[in-house]
Design a protein around this motif. Structure first.
Motif, PDB file in Angstrom:
ATOM      1  N   GLU A   1       0.831  -1.207   0.000  1.00 20.18           N
ATOM      2  CA  GLU A   1       0.000   0.000   0.000  1.00 20.18           C
ATOM      3  C   GLU A   1       0.865   1.257   0.000  1.00 20.18           C
ATOM      4  OE1 GLU A   1      -2.540  -0.492   3.379  1.00 20.18           O
ATOM      5  OE2 GLU A   1      -3.569  -2.205   2.470  1.00 20.18           O
ATOM      6  N   GLN A   2       1.920   1.248   0.810  1.00 21.65           N
ATOM      7  CA  GLN A   2       2.793   2.417   0.855  1.00 21.65           C
ATOM      8  C   GLN A   2       3.540   2.601  -0.463  1.00 21.65           C
ATOM      9  OE1 GLN A   2       2.800   4.741   3.418  1.00 21.65           O
ATOM     10  NE2 GLN A   2       3.753   5.844   1.742  1.00 21.65           N
ATOM     11  N   LEU A   3       4.002   1.493  -1.053  1.00 17.58           N
ATOM     12  CA  LEU A   3       4.679   1.568  -2.354  1.00 17.58           C
ATOM     13  C   LEU A   3       3.729   2.114  -3.418  1.00 17.58           C
ATOM     14  CD1 LEU A   3       6.614  -1.827  -2.316  1.00 17.58           C
ATOM     15  CD2 LEU A   3       7.627   0.471  -2.197  1.00 17.58           C
ATOM     16  N   ALA A   4       2.485   1.641  -3.410  1.00 13.51           N
ATOM     17  CA  ALA A   4       1.493   2.115  -4.375  1.00 13.51           C
ATOM     18  C   ALA A   4       1.197   3.599  -4.163  1.00 13.51           C
ATOM     19  CB  ALA A   4       0.212   1.288  -4.266  1.00 13.51           C
ATOM     20  N   ALA A   5       1.061   4.013  -2.907  1.00 14.64           N
ATOM     21  CA  ALA A   5       0.800   5.425  -2.608  1.00 14.64           C
ATOM     22  C   ALA A   5       1.947   6.291  -3.123  1.00 14.64           C
ATOM     23  CB  ALA A   5       0.610   5.626  -1.107  1.00 14.64           C
ATOM     24  N   ASP A   6       3.176   5.879  -2.838  1.00 15.70           N
ATOM     25  CA  ASP A   6       4.347   6.635  -3.295  1.00 15.70           C
ATOM     26  C   ASP A   6       4.398   6.698  -4.825  1.00 15.70           C
ATOM     27  OD1 ASP A   6       5.015   6.946  -0.624  1.00 15.70           O
ATOM     28  OD2 ASP A   6       6.584   5.408  -0.660  1.00 15.70           O
ATOM     29  N   TRP A   7       4.074   5.581  -5.457  1.00 18.06           N
ATOM     30  CA  TRP A   7       4.080   5.505  -6.921  1.00 18.06           C
ATOM     31  C   TRP A   7       3.045   6.460  -7.515  1.00 18.06           C
ATOM     32  CZ3 TRP A   7       0.610   3.243 -10.593  1.00 18.06           C
ATOM     33  CH2 TRP A   7       1.162   3.007 -11.857  1.00 18.06           C
TER      34      TRP A   7
ATOM     35  N   LEU B   1      -2.404  12.152  -1.941  1.00 12.83           N
ATOM     36  CA  LEU B   1      -2.889  11.188  -0.951  1.00 12.83           C
ATOM     37  C   LEU B   1      -3.725  11.929   0.090  1.00 12.83           C
ATOM     38  CD1 LEU B   1      -2.898   8.311   0.249  1.00 12.83           C
ATOM     39  CD2 LEU B   1      -0.816   8.943   1.485  1.00 12.83           C
ATOM     40  N   LEU B   2      -4.995  11.524   0.214  1.00  6.14           N
ATOM     41  CA  LEU B   2      -5.889  12.145   1.195  1.00  6.14           C
ATOM     42  C   LEU B   2      -6.031  11.305   2.452  1.00  6.14           C
ATOM     43  CD1 LEU B   2      -8.787  13.351  -1.150  1.00  6.14           C
ATOM     44  CD2 LEU B   2      -6.785  14.633  -0.365  1.00  6.14           C
ATOM     45  N   ASP B   3      -6.077   9.988   2.276  1.00  3.11           N
ATOM     46  CA  ASP B   3      -6.269   9.107   3.425  1.00  3.11           C
ATOM     47  C   ASP B   3      -5.754   7.718   3.084  1.00  3.11           C
ATOM     48  OD1 ASP B   3      -7.081   8.255   5.946  1.00  3.11           O
ATOM     49  OD2 ASP B   3      -9.094   9.095   5.748  1.00  3.11           O
ATOM     50  N   GLN B   4      -5.410   6.989   4.120  1.00  2.64           N
ATOM     51  CA  GLN B   4      -4.881   5.635   3.959  1.00  2.64           C
ATOM     52  C   GLN B   4      -5.530   4.742   5.009  1.00  2.64           C
ATOM     53  OE1 GLN B   4      -0.661   5.896   3.580  1.00  2.64           O
ATOM     54  NE2 GLN B   4      -0.420   3.770   3.003  1.00  2.64           N
ATOM     55  N   ASN B   5      -5.939   3.546   4.598  1.00  2.00           N
ATOM     56  CA  ASN B   5      -6.564   2.562   5.486  1.00  2.00           C
ATOM     57  C   ASN B   5      -7.807   3.131   6.173  1.00  2.00           C
ATOM     58  OD1 ASN B   5      -3.226   1.942   6.067  1.00  2.00           O
ATOM     59  ND2 ASN B   5      -4.505   0.465   4.993  1.00  2.00           N
ATOM     60  N   TYR B   6      -8.642   3.762   5.392  1.00  2.00           N
ATOM     61  CA  TYR B   6      -9.890   4.325   5.897  1.00  2.00           C
ATOM     62  C   TYR B   6     -10.871   3.187   6.160  1.00  2.00           C
ATOM     63  CZ  TYR B   6     -14.353   6.773   5.965  1.00  2.00           C
ATOM     64  OH  TYR B   6     -15.596   7.241   6.312  1.00  2.00           O
ATOM     65  N   ARG B   7     -11.422   3.146   7.363  1.00  2.00           N
ATOM     66  CA  ARG B   7     -12.342   2.073   7.746  1.00  2.00           C
ATOM     67  C   ARG B   7     -13.739   2.614   7.996  1.00  2.00           C
ATOM     68  NH1 ARG B   7     -10.109  -2.653   8.497  1.00  2.00           N
ATOM     69  NH2 ARG B   7     -11.969  -3.466   9.500  1.00  2.00           N
ATOM     70  N   HIS B   8     -14.698   1.837   7.514  1.00  2.00           N
ATOM     71  CA  HIS B   8     -16.101   2.086   7.837  1.00  2.00           C
ATOM     72  C   HIS B   8     -16.776   0.719   7.907  1.00  2.00           C
ATOM     73  CE1 HIS B   8     -20.038   3.826   8.093  1.00  2.00           C
ATOM     74  NE2 HIS B   8     -20.433   3.074   7.091  1.00  2.00           N
ATOM     75  N   GLY B   9     -17.271   0.383   9.079  1.00  2.00           N
ATOM     76  CA  GLY B   9     -17.881  -0.933   9.253  1.00  2.00           C
ATOM     77  C   GLY B   9     -16.869  -2.030   8.986  1.00  2.00           C
ATOM     78  N   TYR B  10     -17.243  -2.965   8.119  1.00  2.00           N
ATOM     79  CA  TYR B  10     -16.363  -4.079   7.791  1.00  2.00           C
ATOM     80  C   TYR B  10     -15.434  -3.783   6.619  1.00  2.00           C
ATOM     81  CZ  TYR B  10     -19.315  -6.849  10.843  1.00  2.00           C
ATOM     82  OH  TYR B  10     -19.989  -7.331  11.930  1.00  2.00           O
ATOM     83  N   ALA B  11     -15.545  -2.608   6.054  1.00  2.00           N
ATOM     84  CA  ALA B  11     -14.774  -2.269   4.858  1.00  2.00           C
ATOM     85  C   ALA B  11     -13.575  -1.402   5.200  1.00  2.00           C
ATOM     86  CB  ALA B  11     -15.657  -1.544   3.856  1.00  2.00           C
ATOM     87  N   GLU B  12     -12.521  -1.606   4.428  1.00  2.00           N
ATOM     88  CA  GLU B  12     -11.345  -0.750   4.520  1.00  2.00           C
ATOM     89  C   GLU B  12     -10.951  -0.334   3.118  1.00  2.00           C
ATOM     90  OE1 GLU B  12      -6.662  -0.730   5.889  1.00  2.00           O
ATOM     91  OE2 GLU B  12      -7.896  -2.449   6.376  1.00  2.00           O
ATOM     92  N   ILE B  13     -10.766   0.954   2.937  1.00  2.00           N
ATOM     93  CA  ILE B  13     -10.269   1.482   1.669  1.00  2.00           C
ATOM     94  C   ILE B  13      -8.783   1.717   1.850  1.00  2.00           C
ATOM     95  CG2 ILE B  13     -10.422   3.328  -0.028  1.00  2.00           C
ATOM     96  CD1 ILE B  13     -13.321   3.795   0.977  1.00  2.00           C
ATOM     97  N   ASP B  14      -7.978   1.059   1.021  1.00  2.00           N
ATOM     98  CA  ASP B  14      -6.528   1.130   1.182  1.00  2.00           C
ATOM     99  C   ASP B  14      -5.999   2.551   1.010  1.00  2.00           C
ATOM    100  OD1 ASP B  14      -6.402  -1.631   1.607  1.00  2.00           O
ATOM    101  OD2 ASP B  14      -6.152  -2.043  -0.529  1.00  2.00           O
TER     102      ASP B  14
END
Length: 118
Positions: free
Chosen positions: A12-18, A26-39
């Protein structure tokens, strides 16, 4: 933390840097809501982009985009809807998949699937 979790976070960090290197913000990383996580949540050219990152050490078992099933997509959309509501976003959005691949020599490559689903 399990080794596969560490590998996933590194990917995830490599992809963000890329992506940042390609002009994305980059606005947010590993955002969680309920059972979901957006990388990754990125912004690029006025579009809010929700990114699912998948790591593969090869393609013998398939490509990254093949591992984002309908259940995962549904959860990502639900979490994205909540994020959009939270920040009161009124412009376009997109869902991308980034495949992070490491070959036997340790070289990392990326496959970016823009507008992969929705």
């Amino acid at each position: 933390m399990a080794e596969h979790n560490d590998t996933g976070r590194l990917a995830e960090q490599l992809a963000a840097d890329w992506l940042v290197g390609r002009g994305y913000e980059l606005l947010d990383q590993n955002y969680r809501h309920g059972y979901a996580e957006i990388d990754l949540i990125m912004k690029h050219k006025g579009i809010l982009i929700f990114v699912e990152v998948k790591f593969r050490s090869g393609t013998g078992f398939g490509f990254a985009e093949e591992f984002v099933d309908s259940t995962k997509k549904r959860l990502l959309v639900k979490a994205a809807d909540y994020y959009i509501y939270e920040i009161d976003w009124k412009k376009d959005i997109r869902f991308d998949i980034i495949g992070v691949y490491r070959d036997k020599a340790g070289t990392v490559n990326f496959r970016h699937f823009e507008d992969a689903f929705y």
